[in-house]
Design a protein around this motif. Structure first.
Motif, PDB file in Angstrom:
ATOM      1  N   THR A  44      -6.579   7.876   6.489  1.00  6.48           N
ATOM      2  CA  THR A  44      -7.491   8.931   6.944  1.00  6.48           C
ATOM      3  C   THR A  44      -7.386  10.160   6.051  1.00  6.48           C
ATOM      4  N   ILE A  45      -6.171  10.556   5.714  1.00  6.99           N
ATOM      5  CA  ILE A  45      -5.980  11.703   4.826  1.00  6.99           C
ATOM      6  C   ILE A  45      -6.576  11.409   3.459  1.00  6.99           C
ATOM      7  N   ALA A  46      -6.399  10.188   2.975  1.00  6.64           N
ATOM      8  CA  ALA A  46      -6.980   9.797   1.687  1.00  6.64           C
ATOM      9  C   ALA A  46      -8.504   9.904   1.728  1.00  6.64           C
ATOM     10  N   CYS A  47      -9.114   9.479   2.823  1.00  8.04           N
ATOM     11  CA  CYS A  47     -10.580   9.556   2.953  1.00  8.04           C
ATOM     12  C   CYS A  47     -11.052  11.006   2.947  1.00  8.04           C
ATOM     13  N   LEU A  48     -10.312  11.897   3.597  1.00  3.40           N
ATOM     14  CA  LEU A  48     -10.686  13.320   3.596  1.00  3.40           C
ATOM     15  C   LEU A  48     -10.627  13.905   2.187  1.00  3.40           C
ATOM     16  N   LEU A  49      -9.581  13.559   1.447  1.00  2.00           N
ATOM     17  CA  LEU A  49      -9.458  14.066   0.073  1.00  2.00           C
ATOM     18  C   LEU A  49     -10.547  13.489  -0.824  1.00  2.00           C
ATOM     19  N   ILE A  50     -10.870  12.209  -0.649  1.00  2.00           N
ATOM     20  CA  ILE A  50     -11.941  11.595  -1.442  1.00  2.00           C
ATOM     21  C   ILE A  50     -13.279  12.272  -1.132  1.00  2.00           C
ATOM     22  N   LYS A 106       0.848  -1.189   0.000  1.00  2.00           N
ATOM     23  CA  LYS A 106       0.000   0.000   0.000  1.00  2.00           C
ATOM     24  C   LYS A 106       0.882   1.237   0.000  1.00  2.00           C
ATOM     25  N   ASP A 107       0.493   2.202  -0.808  1.00  2.00           N
ATOM     26  CA  ASP A 107       1.292   3.424  -0.923  1.00  2.00           C
ATOM     27  C   ASP A 107       0.363   4.625  -0.775  1.00  2.00           C
ATOM     28  N   TYR A 108       0.169   5.058   0.468  1.00  2.00           N
ATOM     29  CA  TYR A 108      -0.730   6.178   0.713  1.00  2.00           C
ATOM     30  C   TYR A 108      -0.151   7.491   0.203  1.00  2.00           C
ATOM     31  N   LEU A 109       1.182   7.603   0.196  1.00  2.00           N
ATOM     32  CA  LEU A 109       1.802   8.819  -0.328  1.00  2.00           C
ATOM     33  C   LEU A 109       1.434   9.017  -1.792  1.00  2.00           C
ATOM     34  N   LEU A 110       1.595   7.981  -2.597  1.00  2.00           N
ATOM     35  CA  LEU A 110       1.271   8.054  -4.019  1.00  2.00           C
ATOM     36  C   LEU A 110      -0.217   8.330  -4.231  1.00  2.00           C
ATOM     37  N   PHE A 111      -1.078   7.601  -3.526  1.00  2.00           N
ATOM     38  CA  PHE A 111      -2.526   7.754  -3.680  1.00  2.00           C
ATOM     39  C   PHE A 111      -2.974   9.159  -3.274  1.00  2.00           C
ATOM     40  N   ASN A 112      -2.445   9.665  -2.165  1.00  2.00           N
ATOM     41  CA  ASN A 112      -2.807  11.001  -1.708  1.00  2.00           C
ATOM     42  C   ASN A 112      -2.318  12.081  -2.666  1.00  2.00           C
ATOM     43  N   ASP A 113      -1.144  11.886  -3.263  1.00  2.00           N
ATOM     44  CA  ASP A 113      -0.640  12.854  -4.251  1.00  2.00           C
ATOM     45  C   ASP A 113      -1.543  12.902  -5.483  1.00  2.00           C
ATOM     46  N   LEU A 114      -2.024  11.742  -5.931  1.00  2.00           N
ATOM     47  CA  LEU A 114      -2.940  11.700  -7.080  1.00  2.00           C
ATOM     48  C   LEU A 114      -4.262  12.403  -6.744  1.00  2.00           C
ATOM     49  N   LEU A 115      -4.790  12.157  -5.560  1.00  2.00           N
ATOM     50  CA  LEU A 115      -6.023  12.824  -5.131  1.00  2.00           C
ATOM     51  C   LEU A 115      -5.806  14.327  -4.998  1.00  2.00           C
ATOM     52  N   PHE A 116      -4.668  14.696  -4.402  1.00  2.00           N
ATOM     53  CA  PHE A 116      -4.361  16.112  -4.204  1.00  2.00           C
ATOM     54  C   PHE A 116      -4.257  16.853  -5.537  1.00  2.00           C
ATOM     55  N   CYS A 117      -3.592  16.248  -6.512  1.00  2.00           N
ATOM     56  CA  CYS A 117      -3.446  16.887  -7.827  1.00  2.00           C
ATOM     57  C   CYS A 117      -4.803  17.018  -8.535  1.00  2.00           C
ATOM     58  N   THR A 118      -5.650  16.002  -8.419  1.00  2.00           N
ATOM     59  CA  THR A 118      -6.996  16.085  -9.004  1.00  2.00           C
ATOM     60  C   THR A 118      -7.777  17.229  -8.371  1.00  2.00           C
ATOM     61  N   PHE A 119      -7.679  17.362  -7.051  1.00  2.00           N
ATOM     62  CA  PHE A 119      -8.366  18.439  -6.336  1.00  2.00           C
ATOM     63  C   PHE A 119      -7.838  19.809  -6.768  1.00  2.00           C
ATOM     64  N   ILE A 120      -6.513  19.937  -6.882  1.00  2.00           N
ATOM     65  CA  ILE A 120      -5.917  21.216  -7.277  1.00  2.00           C
ATOM     66  C   ILE A 120      -6.360  21.607  -8.690  1.00  2.00           C
ATOM     67  N   ILE A 121      -6.356  20.652  -9.620  1.00  2.00           N
ATOM     68  CA  ILE A 121      -6.779  20.942 -10.995  1.00  2.00           C
ATOM     69  C   ILE A 121      -8.239  21.405 -11.014  1.00  2.00           C
ATOM     70  N   PHE A 122      -9.083  20.759 -10.217  1.00  2.00           N
ATOM     71  CA  PHE A 122     -10.484  21.175 -10.154  1.00  2.00           C
ATOM     72  C   PHE A 122     -10.593  22.602  -9.615  1.00  2.00           C
ATOM     73  N   CYS A 123      -9.848  22.904  -8.545  1.00  2.00           N
ATOM     74  CA  CYS A 123      -9.874  24.251  -7.967  1.00  2.00           C
ATOM     75  C   CYS A 123      -9.380  25.295  -8.969  1.00  2.00           C
ATOM     76  N   VAL A 124      -8.315  24.962  -9.681  1.00  2.00           N
ATOM     77  CA  VAL A 124      -7.727  25.916 -10.633  1.00  2.00           C
ATOM     78  C   VAL A 124      -8.686  26.182 -11.796  1.00  2.00           C
ATOM     79  N   THR A 125      -9.302  25.122 -12.324  1.00  2.00           N
ATOM     80  CA  THR A 125     -10.243  25.316 -13.433  1.00  2.00           C
ATOM     81  C   THR A 125     -11.478  26.087 -12.973  1.00  2.00           C
TER      82      THR A 125
END
Length: 428
Positions: A149-155, A74-93
């Protein structure tokens, strides 16, 4: 507002591309081959799905996770980075759309010029985000405290804002909803940041408690080892006088053969109670920092279990280090783990650890035997590069991040005469 079809397609493609630019700017996991596959295969797929569906954001998250992560881990760092980038792109657009609604007239079709203005705004904002992310070393925080937990918050955050965005598009009223979306987005982001900080505080407390618990366990081993050595020496001293008396009597009688046999017996007896292979933990008496001492006890105990010949030297008392103690423990832990693993793979297993200090610096030198490889030290310091199977290769890369974080740290590596040495200098 209506958008020209060609302009809309171009914007969708470039928005997808910006996701990959942002992601690979803050995350360097995976080999070059895996990254290329991730972009060339799933960028077109994401773009095509986006033209006909609203679930395209899921594709880069899932595909990136399963392509770039180490298998069976399991790689929460990688998963959280992917979620974070998706969130940032949505915010920017969303931000760029809010700006475009204000500056463009409502009675005309938005063409390539309007789209290029919007993309320019997005590129500026994303560049600023990348700059501050790297400057403030947020990746170190994400790596240290990444969790489910951080992944769940981002989701949760992504699901909520995606639902509102979908409703706005479904009722064909995005321009009316855009301010509401921005306000709601800000409120939800503040709420999630608040929860994140609370979770972060709890994780720090939990991490500290784990370190302290491990410290107590290691100090217990240390005490037991000293007690065992003391018992052996006490028993040896008790019997030694009797052995010396027997030698005196034999020497008086001049029985050289018997004397030789008795000397051999004494040698065997001494070897039994003065085991040269047992590491003398009393060598750590000059380490007065409990966290550093605990770490060294644990690692030297681990090395002895692997039949590694250990030598430790610290001539002056060490009380405090010159960087935050937990960061120092992480750096030394990574260096010692690498040294122990490399030494355990050799026929001649050896590990030397020296601590020197003067008025200007504290210096840790770790030298170990190793099997020669065709990988340079510079390459090993890159993320994703490792000599170990199924390993993410984050160790030396993490140390490099600490090296950049603290201006008083100097780290260098050297290969010479069958030994690999790591030198950590903390400047006062």
């Amino acid at each position: 507002m209506l958008i020209d079809t060609k302009a809309y397609i171009l914007r969708s493609l470039l928005d997808d591309l910006l996701f990959y630019v942002l992601f690979f700017s803050i995350n360097r996991q995976g080999t070059v081959r895996k990254r290329v596959i991730f972009i060339l295969v799933f960028l077109p797929i994401t773009f095509l799905v986006e033209l006909y569906s609203d679930i395209s954001d899921v594709i880069p998250i899932l595909s990136g996770y399963y392509i770039l992560k180490v298998k069976k881990e399991k790689d929460y760092l990688l998963f959280n980075d992917l979620l974070f980038c998706t969130f940032i792109i949505f915010c920017v657009t969303t931000l760029s759309s809010t700006i475009m609604v204000q500056i463009l007239p409502h009675n005309r079709i938005v063409g390539l010029t309007g789209i290029f203005i919007q993309l320019f705004v997005e590129i500026i904002v994303i560049s600023v985000i990348i700059f501050f992310y790297k400057k403030n070393k947020f990746h170190t925080v994400a790596e240290k405290y990444g969790s489910a937990t951080i992944a769940c918050l981002l989701i949760y955050l992504l699901l909520v804002i995606s639902l509102i965005s979908y409703a706005a598009h479904y009722y064909n009223a995005y321009d009316h909803f855009v301010f509401g979306i921005m306000i709601f987005l800000i409120i939800q982001t503040v709420f999630v940041i608040f929860l994140f900080l609370k979770i972060l505080t709890r994780q720090k407390a939990k991490y500290k408690a784990q370190i302290e618990k491990q410290e107590l366990e290691n100090l217990k081993k240390y005490t037991e080892s000293l007690e065992k050595q003391q018992q052996q020496l006490s028993k040896f001293r008790h019997d030694y006088k009797n052995l010396l008396l027997s030698f005196k009597e034999i020497a008086k009688s001049d029985y050289s053969v018997v004397l030789t046999e008795q000397i051999g017996m004494l040698e065997s007896y001494s070897d039994k109670y003065l085991d040269k292979g047992e590491f003398d933990y009393k060598a750590l008496y000059n380490i007065h920092n409990d966290f550093i001492k605990s770490l060294l006890i644990a690692k030297l105990h681990q090395a002895k279990k692997l039949d590694i010949n250990c030598h430790f030297e610290c001539q002056k008392p060490l009380y405090n280090v010159l960087i935050p103690i937990f960061d120092c423990v992480r750096i030394l832990g990574i260096l010692l783990d690498n040294a122990i693993e490399a030494a355990s793979e050799c026929d001649n297993r050896s590990l030397n650890l020296m601590v020197y200090q003067d008025d200007s610096q504290i210096e840790f030198i770790i030298k170990n035997t190793y099997k020669k490889l065709n990988i340079s030290i510079e390459k090993l310091q890159k993320r994703g590069i490792s000599t170990k199977k199924n390993h993410s290769g984050l160790g030396l890369d993490t140390i490099q991040e600490f090296n950049q974080k603290y201006p008083n740290i100097f780290i260098q590596y050297q290969q010479e005469d069958g030994f690999f040495s790591a030198q950590l200098i903390l400047l006062k």
